[in-house]
Motif scaffolding. Sequence first.
Motif, PDB file in Angstrom:
ATOM      1  N   UNK A  21      43.920  38.214  39.167  1.00 21.64           N
ATOM      2  CA  UNK A  21      43.807  37.513  38.073  1.00 21.64           C
ATOM      3  C   UNK A  21      44.674  37.647  36.870  1.00 21.64           C
ATOM      4  N   UNK A  22      46.037  37.673  37.475  1.00 20.25           N
ATOM      5  CA  UNK A  22      47.100  37.630  36.498  1.00 20.25           C
ATOM      6  C   UNK A  22      47.396  36.352  36.033  1.00 20.25           C
ATOM      7  N   UNK A  23      46.736  35.108  36.363  1.00 25.35           N
ATOM      8  CA  UNK A  23      46.999  33.929  35.852  1.00 25.35           C
ATOM      9  C   UNK A  23      46.202  33.964  34.465  1.00 25.35           C
ATOM     10  N   UNK A  24      45.125  34.762  34.215  1.00 21.34           N
ATOM     11  CA  UNK A  24      44.377  35.084  33.110  1.00 21.34           C
ATOM     12  C   UNK A  24      45.337  35.584  32.065  1.00 21.34           C
ATOM     13  N   UNK A  25      46.298  36.624  32.228  1.00 22.67           N
ATOM     14  CA  UNK A  25      47.374  37.139  31.474  1.00 22.67           C
ATOM     15  C   UNK A  25      48.261  36.086  31.022  1.00 22.67           C
ATOM     16  N   UNK A  26      48.731  35.367  32.161  1.00 25.36           N
ATOM     17  CA  UNK A  26      49.739  34.380  32.226  1.00 25.36           C
ATOM     18  C   UNK A  26      49.310  33.322  30.949  1.00 25.36           C
ATOM     19  N   UNK A  27      48.111  33.191  31.317  1.00 25.63           N
ATOM     20  CA  UNK A  27      47.487  32.142  30.326  1.00 25.63           C
ATOM     21  C   UNK A  27      47.501  32.312  28.657  1.00 25.63           C
ATOM     22  N   UNK A  28      46.758  33.486  28.587  1.00 27.96           N
ATOM     23  CA  UNK A  28      46.579  33.968  26.921  1.00 27.96           C
ATOM     24  C   UNK A  28      47.838  34.624  26.538  1.00 27.96           C
ATOM     25  N   UNK A  29      48.486  35.249  27.430  1.00 28.99           N
ATOM     26  CA  UNK A  29      49.688  35.882  27.032  1.00 28.99           C
ATOM     27  C   UNK A  29      49.476  37.565  26.637  1.00 28.99           C
ATOM     28  N   UNK A  30      50.649  38.248  26.748  1.00 27.67           N
ATOM     29  CA  UNK A  30      50.403  39.861  26.551  1.00 27.67           C
ATOM     30  C   UNK A  30      49.931  40.364  25.325  1.00 27.67           C
ATOM     31  N   UNK A  31      50.223  39.623  24.248  1.00 28.43           N
ATOM     32  CA  UNK A  31      49.880  40.307  22.937  1.00 28.43           C
ATOM     33  C   UNK A  31      48.338  40.287  22.774  1.00 28.43           C
ATOM     34  N   UNK A  32      47.651  39.577  23.362  1.00 30.88           N
ATOM     35  CA  UNK A  32      46.003  39.403  23.234  1.00 30.88           C
ATOM     36  C   UNK A  32      45.461  40.822  23.724  1.00 30.88           C
ATOM     37  N   UNK A  33      46.198  41.241  24.832  1.00 32.55           N
ATOM     38  CA  UNK A  33      45.618  42.502  25.472  1.00 32.55           C
ATOM     39  C   UNK A  33      46.264  43.691  25.026  1.00 32.55           C
ATOM     40  N   UNK A  34      47.446  43.494  24.399  1.00 38.38           N
ATOM     41  CA  UNK A  34      48.048  44.812  24.005  1.00 38.38           C
ATOM     42  C   UNK A  34      47.376  45.033  22.364  1.00 38.38           C
ATOM     43  N   UNK A  35      46.800  44.153  21.839  1.00 42.25           N
ATOM     44  CA  UNK A  35      46.158  44.227  20.633  1.00 42.25           C
ATOM     45  C   UNK A  35      44.542  44.361  20.736  1.00 42.25           C
ATOM     46  N   UNK A  36      44.063  44.607  21.977  1.00 40.91           N
ATOM     47  CA  UNK A  36      42.893  44.930  22.042  1.00 40.91           C
ATOM     48  C   UNK A  36      42.537  46.661  22.123  1.00 40.91           C
ATOM     49  N   UNK A  37      41.485  46.888  21.625  1.00 37.10           N
ATOM     50  CA  UNK A  37      41.085  48.479  21.451  1.00 37.10           C
ATOM     51  C   UNK A  37      39.441  48.392  20.931  1.00 37.10           C
ATOM     52  N   UNK A  38      38.876  49.367  21.621  1.00 41.92           N
ATOM     53  CA  UNK A  38      37.708  49.556  20.903  1.00 41.92           C
ATOM     54  C   UNK A  38      37.516  50.899  19.917  1.00 41.92           C
ATOM     55  N   UNK A  39      39.025  51.154  19.744  1.00 42.70           N
ATOM     56  CA  UNK A  39      38.793  52.490  18.893  1.00 42.70           C
ATOM     57  C   UNK A  39      39.105  51.940  17.429  1.00 42.70           C
ATOM     58  N   UNK A  40      38.552  52.873  16.528  1.00 41.16           N
ATOM     59  CA  UNK A  40      38.479  52.619  14.819  1.00 41.16           C
ATOM     60  C   UNK A  40      39.440  53.717  14.287  1.00 41.16           C
ATOM     61  N   UNK A  41      40.013  54.373  15.227  1.00 41.98           N
ATOM     62  CA  UNK A  41      41.259  55.514  14.590  1.00 41.98           C
ATOM     63  C   UNK A  41      42.802  55.059  14.994  1.00 41.98           C
ATOM     64  N   UNK A  42      43.682  56.023  14.813  1.00 45.10           N
ATOM     65  CA  UNK A  42      44.941  55.777  15.135  1.00 45.10           C
ATOM     66  C   UNK A  42      45.509  54.676  14.489  1.00 45.10           C
ATOM     67  N   UNK A  43      45.064  54.160  13.318  1.00 43.42           N
ATOM     68  CA  UNK A  43      45.605  53.120  12.561  1.00 43.42           C
ATOM     69  C   UNK A  43      44.831  51.867  12.484  1.00 43.42           C
TER      70      UNK A  43
END
Length: 889
Positions: A311-333
């Motif tokens: 599924x690497x093509x999904x990452x290539x399509x959307x770009x890495x920042x989309x995933x780097x900016x994902x979290x289910x946390x509400x702490x740590x900034x």
Amino acid sequence: MENKQNYIDQIFSLTALRSDHWRHLLALSRKWCMGKTDLVNVRNSFEMLQPLEILHAYPGKKLMAKLSQELLEERKEAFASLVSRLSFSILARYYKEDPSEWLYHDDEDPVVNIASDTPHRPYFEVLIVAPDNSKSVERNVRILLNQRQKDDDFIYEPLVVHSFQDAFCAIAVNNNICAVAIFEGFDFASRLPAPQLNRVMSDLHIEEDEDHVALQLAIAIAEYRPELDIYLMSDQRPQDITDDPRSTCIRRILYAVEEPTELHYAILEGVRLRFETPFFDNLKRYAHRPISTFHALPIARGKSIFKSDWIRDMGEFYGKNLFLAESSATTGGLDSLLEPTGNIKRAQEKAARAFGAEHCFFVTNGTSTSNKMVLMAIAKPGDIIVVDRNCHKSHHYGAVLGGLYPYYVEAYPMKEYSMYGAVPLIAIKKALLSLKAEGKLDRVRVVDLTNCTFDGHVYNTRRVMEECLAIKPDLAFLWDEAWFGFAHFSPFLRPRTAMGAAANIEKWLHEPSSLQAYELQQAELGSEPSDETLLHTRLIPDPRQVRLRVYQTNSTHKSMSAIRQGSMVLVKDVDFYQIEPQLHEAIFTHSTTSPNQQLIASMDVARRQMELEGYGLVSNAIQIALDIRHQIKNHPMVSKYFKVLGADAMIPQDFRTSGFQDFLTPGTNWSDAAIAIRDDEFFLDPTRITLVCGTAGFDGTQFKNILADEFSIQVNKTSRNSVLLQSNINNTRSDVAQLMHVLLELTTRIENELSRSGAQGRSKFEQRVVSLMTDVPDLPNFSHFHDTYREDVNQKASVEGDIRTAFFKSWDLANNEYVGLFSEECDKRLKDGPPMVSAKLVIPYPPGFPILVPGQVISHEIINFMRKLDVKEVHGYDSSRGLQLLKLE
């Protein structure tokens, strides 16, 4: 080019047409070089540009003077070359990035602080209003220019004008202006002709105040474009001005003779505060931190994507920042959308200010959820809501979930186009007066209306609220503005938004004249006016009793640069301190506990964009819509088969007291439209274009599919014989050109087919048009709730119903039965009974309004309408089983 366009006050079209003026001058200058036109034509065209160019920093006095000199000395090639460069720079906005665009010769020093070797910095202009030939002002402007540094966050260029009217014109036509610095001592009147501007200023109640011209200008600018930062450079003691309550519109007052440096930093800070996006900025920082995640979101940081063989093509399509900016946390900034205390809270506060509200709440499930939240917060089970029967289904489901009793009011029908307009005010007042007569007014909590409707009908929101508050002073209002969020950034549409009208009502409530007007009307009406009198009187509320409670929902994603399902709830409610806990509970009830971070960020960014360039973007969207209307109407081939409906076709004359007919009616200008916006009961959103396709032999669904499948043009809403085109901040003139190209290709195709098919083919085509345009079904009104779902069956005027009980009764299969739509049993029950009671919300697409709700008795008109429907998508109806009905005990 018409001579009337050389007026400085053509403020509603010159924003879009400025580049056209330059391109026209370029075409003439080239002809001049080839000997195909004379100097007089070129000079006339150039003179038409000059009044407009004093309202823009670029090209500026130096380049315009050089252009004038080349023309005066008749250096054709040099003149044409410079016109070419300037026109392309304006069209492509090169001057915002390239310092050489501000120079006449490449060896000159740049006149603006643009460094081509630095990263992109947003460009804006500062309007400076100052007396002419003032040495102190010239000195301060020079000092201001010298303050700019290459490491500033933004690039700005000053634009100096010398009168009230020139300043007002500048903020109206110049989208680049983000800040205004006002020096005292300037003139009121422009030296250039501005007859239409005088009319507009009269409509805005702007008259010269010789003693307070600077403050008066600040107030006028703040009302017209409230997003601008205004600075007053005073020769008086600044503290004396702050004593005037009207000065609250000014961001900062500075002592002119000693503060040019502070002005520079104040300008940058003001723009920086609007540019700041608390959540988005924080999310970008978070994405580039080294984070180890031990929570339930595998795609966070993107390792499961980019390390995958499959599924690497999904990452290539959307770009890495989309995933780097994902979290289910509400702490740590990060922050929690459900209980925001940090950057989301600040982002919502910024949005509230930007849209003229007291509070704002981001919603990541669309305005369908926003509407349910508001209804749950402001009304409790058993309360009555006066609601448009043709509103979005979320309002009906909100009533189901909240146990509310909807009192349906009907919009006026447009049978020939299979659509409804909006609900006349007299119908809303009649509902309230009927409920008052039955002793139920205390149970009425909210008036719930769609503004603007799918097809573009916009209410006179102020009038609706004022007259309803005259009957019940503590009514709350829910305005579903899913399609109208952008309107706040148009000074002409803003008063018709919920928040714009609420601000005007709030201002009126504090004026002494409001109580005088109320008491005068009460004396005229007498102690016991009849309902008939009240229905036909423009009622004035008692300002001492009014509790102003206004809620506006908007689909940020529908008209601004937000990701799909981004919505906002805007609040202006004097009783919010009582409602706030309930609204929070409603948010907890309806919101996901895993909101999408990118969606929240996009709403933050959408707010930033609209504050800094929304005025220009919305102006362009309106101009695009007017261009489409104009080209379709005036194209000899296209207009034979297609037409755009104007206000005269979509709004009955009784609701247009101004006499406004259409944007393209000969002699109509934007000041006429402004009067219609102010006075008429309904107004048509100019960005929504109903294109009739039935006259070309296409039904709406068929035409929509042709546009999408053959030409890659997407539209959303259709009716039996029309499609809805929407211009928005994303559209360009290229889109208009493509649309016209497609319509011309289709009309050519029709012409060719008719010429080949002969009389028989033409007869068949005409029959098809008659079927689509004439043989249309009547639009059914709401019938009534069955007595089982009404409380006061002995009161005929009581039409509200218990939609919740009816809805959940159908969940027990034993309570349901089915009757075929075309069956003999259906006809028999319509004639002899027992009545058929709907178990479902039944919504055909198109036209998209509910023709049945749970507990509603099915009438002849509804069955006839359903039988004539030729659409495939009918929510709540299973053609294989028939109508789902509730059994009667």
